[in-house]
Design an enzyme around this catalytic site. Structure first.
Site, PDB file in Angstrom:
ATOM      1  N   GLY A  47      31.067 -43.175 -20.524  1.00 60.72           N
ATOM      2  CA  GLY A  47      31.238 -44.181 -19.482  1.00 60.72           C
ATOM      3  C   GLY A  47      30.848 -43.671 -18.114  1.00 60.72           C
ATOM      4  O   GLY A  47      30.146 -44.347 -17.353  1.00 60.72           O
ATOM      5  N   CYS A  48      31.301 -42.479 -17.780  1.00 63.12           N
ATOM      6  CA  CYS A  48      30.994 -41.902 -16.471  1.00 63.12           C
ATOM      7  C   CYS A  48      29.510 -41.587 -16.346  1.00 63.12           C
ATOM      8  O   CYS A  48      28.909 -41.776 -15.293  1.00 63.12           O
ATOM      9  CB  CYS A  48      31.832 -40.656 -16.227  1.00 63.12           C
ATOM     10  SG  CYS A  48      33.582 -41.016 -16.032  1.00 63.12           S
ATOM     11  N   THR A  49      28.922 -41.098 -17.416  1.00 62.99           N
ATOM     12  CA  THR A  49      27.486 -40.794 -17.397  1.00 62.99           C
ATOM     13  C   THR A  49      26.681 -42.067 -17.204  1.00 62.99           C
ATOM     14  O   THR A  49      25.735 -42.102 -16.413  1.00 62.99           O
ATOM     15  CB  THR A  49      27.073 -40.071 -18.695  1.00 62.99           C
ATOM     16  OG1 THR A  49      27.793 -38.838 -18.765  1.00 62.99           O
ATOM     17  CG2 THR A  49      25.582 -39.791 -18.714  1.00 62.99           C
TER      18      THR A  49
END
Length: 81
Positions: A47-49
């Site tokens: 998700g963060c990537t």
């Protein structure tokens, strides 16, 4: 210090943090400019990537529109997990 949830359009509280090179960056140095501040609690996760890649892929357009993008993680640069 109390936790406060900001609503869209609320002014962000002042902060100073270290950037990826270990240099201090203060939000106040961007006063009067358009800035997107995004948070990614766990670097190197799907998700963060995806979020970071979306900003990266659109950074030229955002910068052309006069918008600076600041990403904040609780982990030091280059530290996964």
């Amino acid at each position: 210090m109390t936790d406060k949830r900001l609503a869209p359009g609320d002014p962000a509280p002042e902060f100073t943090l270290l950037d990826a090179d270990g240099k201090e960056v203060s939000l106040s140095s961007f006063r009067g400019q358009r800035v997107i501040v995004y948070f990614y609690p766990a670097a190197m996760t799907p998700g963060c990537t995806k979020e970071a890649c979306d900003f990266r892929d659109n950074l030229a357009d955002l910068n052309s529109a006069g918008i600076t993008v600041l990403g904040i993680s609780p982990r030091p640069a280059g530290q996964a997990g």
